[in-house]
Write a protein that holds these residues in place. Structure first.
Motif, mmCIF file in Angstrom:
data_model
loop_
_atom_site.group_PDB
_atom_site.id
_atom_site.type_symbol
_atom_site.label_atom_id
_atom_site.label_comp_id
_atom_site.label_asym_id
_atom_site.label_seq_id
_atom_site.Cartn_x
_atom_site.Cartn_y
_atom_site.Cartn_z
ATOM 1 N N THR A 191 0.824 -1.211 0.000
ATOM 2 C CA THR A 191 0.000 0.000 0.000
ATOM 3 C C THR A 191 0.857 1.260 0.000
ATOM 4 O OG1 THR A 191 -0.174 -0.038 2.428
ATOM 5 C CG2 THR A 191 -1.939 -1.130 1.172
ATOM 6 N N CYS A 192 2.153 1.085 -0.175
ATOM 7 C CA CYS A 192 3.103 2.193 -0.286
ATOM 8 C C CYS A 192 3.245 3.005 1.005
ATOM 9 C CB CYS A 192 2.746 3.128 -1.441
ATOM 10 S SG CYS A 192 2.774 2.335 -3.063
ATOM 11 N N ASP A 193 3.003 2.354 2.141
ATOM 12 C CA ASP A 193 3.266 2.992 3.432
ATOM 13 C C ASP A 193 4.737 2.731 3.784
ATOM 14 O OD1 ASP A 193 3.138 4.156 5.909
ATOM 15 O OD2 ASP A 193 2.025 2.494 6.853
ATOM 16 N N LEU A 194 5.616 3.282 2.971
ATOM 17 C CA LEU A 194 7.028 2.916 3.030
ATOM 18 C C LEU A 194 7.731 3.468 4.266
ATOM 19 C CD1 LEU A 194 7.943 3.450 -0.749
ATOM 20 C CD2 LEU A 194 7.003 1.420 0.382
ATOM 21 N N ALA A 195 7.273 4.593 4.778
ATOM 22 C CA ALA A 195 7.926 5.193 5.938
ATOM 23 C C ALA A 195 7.762 4.342 7.194
ATOM 24 C CB ALA A 195 7.372 6.596 6.181
ATOM 25 N N SER A 196 6.798 3.411 7.179
ATOM 26 C CA SER A 196 6.593 2.556 8.345
ATOM 27 C C SER A 196 7.508 1.333 8.324
ATOM 28 C CB SER A 196 5.135 2.085 8.405
ATOM 29 O OG SER A 196 4.850 1.161 7.361
ATOM 30 N N LEU A 197 8.212 1.116 7.225
ATOM 31 C CA LEU A 197 9.060 -0.067 7.080
ATOM 32 C C LEU A 197 10.427 0.154 7.724
ATOM 33 C CD1 LEU A 197 8.071 -0.855 3.399
ATOM 34 C CD2 LEU A 197 7.388 -2.141 5.430
#
Length: 386
Positions: free
Chosen positions: A80-86
């Motif tokens: 879902t492109c919530d990349l900052a949470s990775l």
């Protein structure tokens, strides 16, 4: 959104190129190695798939809830492109530096941006709590891994494990607790600080590509079908491709690889490599197929099984049906397909796929089949000859 769920040496690198080369796809190569390192503090690239699904004594491992649910949540954030949470372990994984745009075509500008941080990542990785949590996944007990998870999780969220409960004996003097968890604190803090820098300076390049591409794909060899249920339930547009290959071809390929590609159980007896690795592989795949069959009843039309050995014989038909399954038009007449995919199809692809037949002895075949009969029965593969 798509997960290609497969296994080491099952033709997945070639299969992944069907998506990686697609200009409309955001493709992530093997993201779950980073997940396990961020979860437990094990060394990156040493979360061997066979060790994740099997114990050292060769029995099938029951995955704890934090892994099953954690993989679901992690892949959901990625797709879902919530990349900052990775975690930093993914954003700066050695695979990205090693393979570059070759396996991360959509991330080329991001790969260039993070280049100056490679040494910093290596320094953080060198601080991983290997003595406590294990260098290779499975070196430590599940109880120890759980302790490492709790300590790392607290430190990543800015709560020092020194002052938190659950990290050890609550009556231990404060100085002892500080010394005991210093390695975990230093590792997690290093990763957290490095992630802050990369998010600030480079993540926009990756975020832009993820946001604008219509097909998001993750190819995983460290996941299980157990983690797919939550994704299917949560995201109506989520799909799974389950890629399997004749186990005799798989274990022969693994035998020629270094010891990072085979399970710890296999390494216990170098004279029985093929049969031991077949046991680990087949019992893991059988569990996934059985879970898949249940999920297919609940989520019909959202899981697509592919047998690699059948695909190489009908490449055009399988890939056409694959994109149809994803509600995408046939890609075989596009320029990108003609220029990048067709040249990959070597004339001897069928010969290479069946090479095992001339290299495995009758006795070895019988030993492998002893562990894989259930897989042959369930896989419904047209070209697996017993």
């Amino acid at each position: 959104m798509l997960v290609v769920l497969t296994y080491q040496r099952s033709g997945s690198t070639f299969f992944g190129k069907i998506f990686n080369k697609n200009p409309d796809a955001f493709y992530m190569f093997e993201p779950l190695d980073a997940f396990y390192s961020s979860l437990y503090g094990t060394a990156m690239r040493w979360n061997v798939p066979s060790d994740i699904t099997n114990h050292k004594n060769g029995t099938l491992r029951t995955l704890p809830k934090i892994e099953v649910d954690g993989v679901s949540e992690y892949l959901s954030s990625l797709l879902t492109c919530d990349l900052a949470s990775l975690p930093a372990e993914l954003l700066l994984h050695p695979y990205i530096y090693y393979y570059g745009a070759g396996e991360y075509q959509a991330a080329e500008s991001y790969v260039n941006c993070i280049g100056p941080y490679e040494k910093s990542m290596e320094r953080c990785a060198d601080r991983s709590p290997r003595e406590r949590c294990g260098f290779r996944f499975g070196d430590r007990t599940q109880q120890r891994l759980l302790e490492c998870y709790r300590a790392i999780h607290r430190r990543r969220h800015g709560i020092s494990s020194i002052s938190s409960s659950g990290g050890g004996n609550a009556t231990r003097p404060r100085g002892d607790r500080r010394a005991r968890w210093k390695d975990v604190d230093e590792y997690a803090a290093c990763m957290r600080d490095l992630k802050t820098t990369v998010v600030k300076n480079c993540l926009r390049h990756l975020q832009k590509q993820c946001d604008r591409r219509t097909l998001r794909v993750a190819k995983v060899v460290r996941g299980t079908m157990l983690s797919m249920e939550a994704l299917l339930r949560r995201h109506p547009n989520f799909r799974v491709v389950h890629l399997v290959r004749d186990p005799r071809a798989v274990v022969l390929s693994r035998k020629g690889f270094d010891w990072s590609a085979v399970g710890r159980y296999t390494l216990l007896d170098s004279n029985d490599t093929l049969a031991r690795e077949a046991k680990l592989l087949c019992q893991s795949v059988v569990r996934d197929i059985r879970v898949r069959l249940e999920l297919e009843r609940t989520y019909p039309g959202r899981i697509y099984p592919v047998v690699y050995d059948d695909m190489v014989r009908d490449f055009r038909g399988v890939t056409r049906d694959l994109y149809r399954f994803l509600d995408y038009p046939d890609q075989q007449n596009t320029e990108w397909w003609k220029e990048t995919i067709l040249p990959l199809r070597a004339a001897d692809s069928i010969e290479r796929a069946t090479k095992w037949q001339s290299q495995i002895t009758f006795e070895q075949n019988r030993a492998i089949m002893k562990h894989c009969r259930d897989l042959f029965r369930l896989a419904n593969a047209q070209h697996w000859v017993q």
